[in-house]
Design an enzyme around this catalytic site. Structure first.
Site, PDB file in Angstrom:
ATOM      1  N   CYS D  96       0.820  -1.219   0.000  1.00  0.00           N
ATOM      2  CA  CYS D  96       0.000   0.000   0.000  1.00  0.00           C
ATOM      3  C   CYS D  96       0.851   1.265   0.000  1.00  0.00           C
ATOM      4  CB  CYS D  96      -0.882   0.071   1.244  1.00  0.00           C
ATOM      5  SG  CYS D  96      -1.882  -1.347   1.573  1.00  0.00           S
ATOM      6  N   HIS D 113      -6.185   2.300   5.409  1.00  0.00           N
ATOM      7  CA  HIS D 113      -6.720   1.383   4.405  1.00  0.00           C
ATOM      8  C   HIS D 113      -7.412   0.232   5.116  1.00  0.00           C
ATOM      9  CE1 HIS D 113      -7.258  -1.319   1.152  1.00  0.00           C
ATOM     10  NE2 HIS D 113      -6.225  -2.076   1.401  1.00  0.00           N
ATOM     11  N   HIS D 115     -10.288  -3.208   4.886  1.00  0.00           N
ATOM     12  CA  HIS D 115     -11.005  -4.203   4.089  1.00  0.00           C
ATOM     13  C   HIS D 115     -12.438  -4.342   4.617  1.00  0.00           C
ATOM     14  CE1 HIS D 115      -7.316  -6.600   2.339  1.00  0.00           C
ATOM     15  NE2 HIS D 115      -7.222  -5.311   2.128  1.00  0.00           N
ATOM     16  N   GLU D 142     -27.483  12.345   9.082  1.00  0.00           N
ATOM     17  CA  GLU D 142     -26.687  13.257   9.924  1.00  0.00           C
ATOM     18  C   GLU D 142     -25.187  12.951   9.866  1.00  0.00           C
ATOM     19  OE1 GLU D 142     -27.645  15.866  11.435  1.00  0.00           O
ATOM     20  OE2 GLU D 142     -25.996  16.328  12.811  1.00  0.00           O
ATOM     21  N   HIS D 198     -12.610  -4.807  -2.638  1.00  0.00           N
ATOM     22  CA  HIS D 198     -11.356  -4.748  -1.911  1.00  0.00           C
ATOM     23  C   HIS D 198     -11.507  -3.999  -0.576  1.00  0.00           C
ATOM     24  CE1 HIS D 198      -6.758  -3.775  -2.231  1.00  0.00           C
ATOM     25  NE2 HIS D 198      -7.161  -3.728  -1.000  1.00  0.00           N
TER      26      HIS D 198
END
Lengths: 238, 238, 238, 238
Positions: D96, D113, D115, D142, D198
């Protein structure tokens, strides 16, 4: 003149003493969603005493000194011999107490009462599809091996059909006692009774058995709701 | 000359002092999914002070020194008497403050605001099936006994119908105050008001009552969503 | 004459020693809902010993002294060489032991058995829609990269189809051994075997691999159930 | 001659130092189900350094010494100036990393990140009902106020439509960089990009903003899936 309220009964260094164990169990049950909003309860019998969590208290914050204690003389005693020998001054006894005692009279050492949503949903589904007299039935799921077949009969086999009776709820919890006892007579092998729109009572000969049977049943109720949503039958008969 | 900001108001060794209790509650509410992403909030009134969690702060990481304090003189005072007497320099006060105060003026000691998804979904389902003016209604579920019938009226009975009013959301949270107060007048017995597409405000005379009532309501909202999915009606009338 | 029961095998200051690690893992698995009600289990091979959690014990409360130890001589040994060299006097060995050993004979260092409801539901959905001989298949989900393609073959690619064989449950857990071993032969690349209406066995060359593969598979099973509910196919083929 | 590997960069007594904070965040994200099975990751920029969690490690067990550190010279530097200045010998850098750097180049101080299954399900539902080019849209909830409208533009209003772009997944995570950067150009106001099948990348100017925005988005994805199941539209337009 000290200890007129029998405070010594809830003071112990043993972490597994009922006065210490009930608060720990209730905290765990809270995290499982079983005793949300002061609902549900737990009781343990130890020798000549029955310990009961109080009514209306946040279950995850309970402390040993919040416990009620009843005398529970053995051997076989007249029901009048049961009485509170310790009452926290600022708390009310649980309306579940007569229901817990019904389990203890059948040899239980611990009784757990939850408001698990899975239990409530199962009672509603059974009513909708099988009517009011029906009990919950499930078979051919490994986890039913975690529920005993009856006193001295070992655990359910994989292909056995587990049956849990369902009684109707009443406006006042103590009024459930009669129908709970009737269900216990009709289903002498059961270790649990569901209460429609309310929850479940589960008992066992000791704390570990009551708790793990309650977990196994809750697992089966959750699975049964998910199975229903996926249009999968609860028993092989459909 | 120190303590011009009244820091002493948030310094206490008592774990149940509002400045210590609000962070602990918020951490618990975070784990329940009620105050995700800085949403929601909690406020406690204690004597002449109102404690409010700040805006835009991670609720599970709050500390006593993050608390805002308002003066809240008793007996009956002019609204102008309410003002912040302690402000953390680097934080903004919560936009919920006027809503919390509306609850305190009706005798509450604690008010909780959550963004619970179950509350939001219930407001959407009520709108879809009963229209905008309708309130949430449920009956014949044991857990409604965990919600009071009204000040001094005890708790709901099993067969009672619990009603929670729903108000429409507004772009700015403080603009909810008027409709919240109107709902409080129309439903003088309610301890909670749902806000469509937003969440809920729940209050009680003390922290334990506000929290356990909030838990019982959230339990009922979750159960109601699950019941709807399983095509089970929320009240016996259907 | 001390230590006839080889207690030294479960006494270590190393937190990652199997006797310490299994209780910690089981506690974590309990919180994931994998070993509810004493269900499921975990076993670790270390040099010439195999450590196994006992049967019928609350998994979140296990202690090092509750562990069973088998001798597991290397190099290649006759099956008769496997025997318990440490047994806690008051506990029963797990019925999963022969299944764990089947994994160790294929080079595993750790084997995990769960009763995850997602695993059970997936076995039921596969049966309903593809029949009894079918295996679970999913593709084009990032998380399948967390499951190895086979010993020495690296991890699955995003577009690969992950296949997990499903065997039928048997009334007695040890009777699963034969069909488990057959599935291992038919699917020599798999690191897991689902058991219909029961759960899953997952293994890996060490504890971290077994655990993270078990997590990735459970993630995929949960996602697959949710996808099914939303009418989304599990593979691009539909 | 000590510290050739710049170990001092990950040694700090400050609990909020990136090397200490990333493990704490990852543990929290694990409990939220965001980084199951070593999936997902987190990166923090601090002055001239970028800290990145390693690949393939159990996220709830990470330690400061597991962190990778890249040099990230300011002011504006040639991309070639970015290089690892600390590598744990036994670990692999996260695939990443180029994606995190893309966020840092747009001013982010932290990038997360996950999943999350809710994110994955939302990408599948958008594809099914609106096709591959469509982005996720939601309004009139809201919690969208917890997501910024764009750099320097404040937060979304209640009636605004929140849009999160969705890019297609690639077999190798680093190959996502180009389409991620393209999405960042097409949606210069977004603080997040969904990756089909992903998960999601979310960033913010500091850790608190990245984390709370990630929570708000995940809340909205979960709510959107539940709304879809209940046949409630995501926007007022339907």
């Amino acid at each position: 003149m000290a200890d007129q309220n029998n405070d010594h009964l809830v003071q112990s260094d043993d972490p597994d003493h009922p006065a210490n164990l009930i608060p720990r169990l209730c905290k765990q049950f809270y995290s499982l969603g079983w005793v949300t909003g002061t609902g549900g309860g737990t009781s343990i019998r130890k020798d000549e005493h029955v310990y009961v969590a109080p009514s209306g208290v946040q279950k995850e914050l309970m402390r040993p000194e919040n416990m009620f204690v009843l005398s529970y003389p053995t051997p076989k005693y007249p029901p009048t011999a049961r009485r509170y020998i310790r009452k926290p001054l600022d708390l009310k006894p649980s309306a579940c107490t007569p229901l817990f005692l019904a389990a203890f009279e059948r040899g239980a050492g611990c009784c757990i009462h939850t408001h698990s949503q899975w239990a409530v949903l199962v009672t509603l589904l059974v009513e909708k599809f099988h009517g009011k007299g029906a009990c919950f039935e499930i078979s051919d799921i490994e986890q039913i091996k975690g529920v005993p077949k009856g006193p001295g009969k070992g655990m359910h086999g994989f292909h056995d059909t587990l049956r849990v009776p369902i009684i109707e709820n009443t406006p006042f919890e103590e009024d459930l006692t009669e129908s709970l006892e009737k269900a216990m007579e009709q289903f002498p092998d059961t270790c649990a009774v569901l209460v429609r729109r309310h929850g479940i009572y589960v008992w066992g000969s000791d704390v570990a058995k009551a708790k793990t049977q309650c977990e196994s049943l809750d697992y089966l109720f959750q699975l049964a709701v998910e199975m229903h949503r996926l249009e999968l039958p609860w028993t092989q008969r459909g």
